[in-house]
Design a protein around this motif. Structure first.
Motif, PDB file in Angstrom:
ATOM      1  N   ASP A   1       0.803  -1.228   0.000  1.00  0.00           N
ATOM      2  CA  ASP A   1       0.000   0.000   0.000  1.00  0.00           C
ATOM      3  C   ASP A   1       0.834   1.276   0.000  1.00  0.00           C
ATOM      4  O   ASP A   1       0.276   2.372   0.087  1.00  0.00           O
ATOM      5  N   VAL A   2       2.169   1.143  -0.057  1.00  0.00           N
ATOM      6  CA  VAL A   2       3.030   2.329  -0.047  1.00  0.00           C
ATOM      7  C   VAL A   2       3.957   2.308  -1.260  1.00  0.00           C
ATOM      8  O   VAL A   2       4.084   1.291  -1.945  1.00  0.00           O
TER       9      VAL A   2
ATOM     10  N   LYS B   1      10.676   1.281   0.803  1.00  0.00           N
ATOM     11  CA  LYS B   1       9.299   1.520   1.234  1.00  0.00           C
ATOM     12  C   LYS B   1       9.237   1.562   2.753  1.00  0.00           C
ATOM     13  O   LYS B   1       9.963   0.830   3.426  1.00  0.00           O
ATOM     14  N   SER B   2       8.337   2.404   3.287  1.00  0.00           N
ATOM     15  CA  SER B   2       8.162   2.512   4.735  1.00  0.00           C
ATOM     16  C   SER B   2       6.679   2.514   5.090  1.00  0.00           C
ATOM     17  O   SER B   2       5.887   3.241   4.471  1.00  0.00           O
ATOM     18  N   THR B   3       6.325   1.734   6.108  1.00  0.00           N
ATOM     19  CA  THR B   3       4.942   1.753   6.588  1.00  0.00           C
ATOM     20  C   THR B   3       4.633   3.073   7.286  1.00  0.00           C
ATOM     21  O   THR B   3       3.461   3.362   7.547  1.00  0.00           O
ATOM     22  N   GLY B   4       5.657   3.863   7.590  1.00  0.00           N
ATOM     23  CA  GLY B   4       5.438   5.169   8.189  1.00  0.00           C
ATOM     24  C   GLY B   4       4.519   6.033   7.342  1.00  0.00           C
ATOM     25  O   GLY B   4       3.802   6.894   7.857  1.00  0.00           O
ATOM     26  N   GLU B   5       4.537   5.793   6.059  1.00  0.00           N
ATOM     27  CA  GLU B   5       3.689   6.531   5.118  1.00  0.00           C
ATOM     28  C   GLU B   5       2.200   6.346   5.417  1.00  0.00           C
ATOM     29  O   GLU B   5       1.374   7.196   5.085  1.00  0.00           O
TER      30      GLU B   5
ATOM     31  N   ASN C   1      10.573  -0.714   7.477  1.00  0.00           N
ATOM     32  CA  ASN C   1      11.126  -0.365   6.171  1.00  0.00           C
ATOM     33  C   ASN C   1      11.537  -1.640   5.450  1.00  0.00           C
ATOM     34  O   ASN C   1      12.025  -2.573   6.079  1.00  0.00           O
ATOM     35  N   VAL C   2      11.348  -1.638   4.141  1.00  0.00           N
ATOM     36  CA  VAL C   2      11.863  -2.738   3.326  1.00  0.00           C
ATOM     37  C   VAL C   2      12.802  -2.143   2.281  1.00  0.00           C
ATOM     38  O   VAL C   2      12.487  -1.142   1.640  1.00  0.00           O
TER      39      VAL C   2
END
Length: 198
Positions: free
Chosen positions: A34-35, A46-50, A95-96
């Motif tokens: 989703d990011v 990519k970061s889930t922080g977004e 983060n990935v």
């Protein structure tokens, strides 16, 4: 010689069960879908922080939050921080990084949210996927001294070797960044910031 102002950085192992690993990976992969890459501050992966949510609110990751909190309590005392009523997660994200992706230099003690102790947990850490690097907090002082080989010593980073299932604990004011992922596999890191409540 005495190194009077060393900054302690801790490393411990937290090994999940297969079920814990599987449900965490499933959760994170859904979030990563989703990011977008390059869409979060200092992040080329990519970061889930977004998404604007905290992982510590997700039951799938409570196995890690609980064990990390125990280590943070011990580390808090080792740092000589004053007694606190509670130490709680303040923010958390993952983060990935694919090949050649990185996180840029930053710290966690300023900005919209603040933290006292920061942690990074490597859920997936293939060989040759790079490590975390820390900035000497006395760097600006060293710049005012006649250090031999000035240009090589100043502005460099100290590599901190890490493996899968390592939890790294450090003061939130300590600047850090990641090396590029030189592997062809995903590097997944979960960051959890903690704060003391008085």
């Amino acid at each position: 010689m005495y190194n009077l102002f060393a900054t302690p950085v801790e490393k411990v192992k937290i090994i999940p069960t297969q079920e814990q690993y599987d449900i965490t990976l499933l959760l994170l992969n859904r979030m990563f879908n989703d990011v977008k890459e390059h869409n979060w501050a200092l992040e080329t992966g990519k970061s889930t922080g977004e998404l604007g949510l905290d992982l510590h609110d997700c039951p799938e990751i409570w196995w890690l939050i609980g064990r990390a909190t125990e280590h943070v309590r011990t580390y808090w005392k080792e740092l000589g921080y004053r007694d606190t009523e509670r130490i709680i997660p303040e923010s958390s994200w993952a983060n990935v990084h694919m090949t050649n992706q990185t996180t840029g230099e930053h710290a966690h003690c300023g900005g919209f949210k603040k933290a006292h102790i920061s942690t990074v947990y490597y859920l997936d850490k293939p060989a040759y996927s790079g490590h975390i690097e820390f900035v000497d907090p006395l760097e600006y002082i060293h710049r005012m001294t006649p250090i031999h080989e000035f240009s090589e010593r100043i502005g460099t980073y100290t590599e901190f070797l890490t493996e899968q299932n390592d939890l790294i604990l450090f003061p939130s004011w300590l600047k850090h960044r990641t090396q590029a992922n030189s592997s062809n596999e995903k590097r997944i890191a979960i960051s959890i910031n903690f704060i003391g409540i008085w």
